[in-house]
Design a protein around this motif. Structure first.
Motif, short mmCIF file in Angstrom:
data_model
loop_
_atom_site.label_atom_id
_atom_site.label_comp_id
_atom_site.label_asym_id
_atom_site.label_seq_id
_atom_site.Cartn_x
_atom_site.Cartn_y
_atom_site.Cartn_z
N ILE A 120 0.35 2.82 4.74
CA ILE A 120 -0.34 1.86 5.55
C ILE A 120 -1.22 1.02 4.75
O ILE A 120 -1.53 -0.27 4.82
N ASP A 121 -1.92 1.40 3.46
CA ASP A 121 -2.74 0.80 2.71
C ASP A 121 -1.89 -0.51 1.91
O ASP A 121 -2.76 -1.42 1.61
N TYR A 122 -0.57 -0.51 1.85
CA TYR A 122 -0.01 -1.40 1.30
C TYR A 122 0.36 -2.55 2.43
O TYR A 122 0.74 -3.79 2.07
N LEU A 123 0.10 -2.25 3.63
CA LEU A 123 0.50 -3.25 4.52
C LEU A 123 -0.85 -4.04 5.13
O LEU A 123 -0.86 -4.97 5.87
N THR A 124 -1.90 -3.55 4.92
CA THR A 124 -3.21 -3.83 5.37
C THR A 124 -4.09 -4.20 4.07
O THR A 124 -3.89 -3.53 3.13
#
Length: 268
Positions: A120-124
């Protein structure tokens, strides 16, 4: 005759009190109220899908108001306000989202899988938030620091100063960010993936204002929210942070959109 209440919810990492320039342009029409920092109350810690943040807002409105308010939120705050209106439509006369993309079923599924796979860190913006600087020797130094950061580059100078004045607290070593960095990261990592199945239950007139150069809400998302979901739409020049970049223009568009939504409610 008393002014209607406009309850404002902030973007992640930006205390509501740092939107003072925007509020100054709205105070002739509304009583302005807000929760200064979502996710910082011990009774409502950040959790998956932001249901505690939603309940923090609902609890505040239940305790403080006997009449429905106009809910306005920027980014995180818009999503939380929308979620609160889904659960408790009786608390809201209308809702306005400032640069909030309401995800499709496919987009929400991608978010859900990204959480499960720890991607998720790569999407946000969570990845960019990790290790960010949080302390400065003075507020003057902090203003100069943020002035050259891409996110703040187009801020109205008054808004930049407000962000530093209201978004930092004094310490023995100078000033530090008031918005806890770990909380900010947790909010990004727990972005809701369960909303698309509930959109049809919205019973409150709602609208969305997008930044014309936003990198957060995409044109196809805006089109879906207006044409498929029935939200009233508008746009303001600037990027995702347009309430800080063009506060007067934002206030003018916001006031007009609220008037349209209240007329829509009256006609229903």
């Amino acid at each position: 005759m008393s002014q209607p209440t406009l309850h404002f919810c902030h973007a992640n990492g930006f205390p509501a009190s740092s939107y003072q320039v925007l509020f100054d342009h709205l105070r002739d029409s509304y009583h302005i109220d807000f929760i200064d920092r979502l996710g910082h109350h011990p009774d409502y810690p950040v959790n998956n899908n932001w249901t505690n943040l939603r309940d923090e807002l609902i609890g505040k409105l239940e305790r403080q108001y006997t009449q429905a308010v106009i809910g306005v939120g920027h980014s995180l705050g818009g999503a939380v306000t929308f979620m609160a209106a889904l659960k408790r439509p009786d608390l809201f006369r209308a809702v306005v989202l400032l640069d909030v993309p309401l995800l499709s079923h496919l987009e929400a599924w991608i978010v859900r899988i990204s959480k499960q796979l720890n991607l998720i860190d790569y999407l946000t913006p969570a990845k960019q938030t990790l290790g960010r600087r949080t302390q400065w020797a003075s507020r003057k130094e902090a203003v100069e620091y943020f002035r050259h950061k891409p996110l703040f580059r187009h801020f109205d100078q008054r808004c930049l100063v407000d962000y530093v004045e209201n978004g930092t607290v004094a310490t023995e070593k100078g000033v530090t960010l008031a918005f806890d960095a770990d909380t900010e990261i947790d909010i990004f990592r727990t972005i809701p993936h369960n909303l698309p199945w509930r959109y049809r239950y919205l019973k409150v007139p709602a609208g969305v204002i997008a930044g014309q150069h936003s990198n957060v809400i995409k044109p196809y998302q805006m089109k879906r929210m207006v044409n498929t979901m029935g939200l009233l739409g508008d746009s303001v020049r600037g990027g995702h942070m347009f309430p800080f970049e063009h506060p007067k223009e934002t206030a003018e568009h916001l006031r007009r959109l609220i008037d349209r939504l209240l007329q829509q409610r009256q006609a229903a």
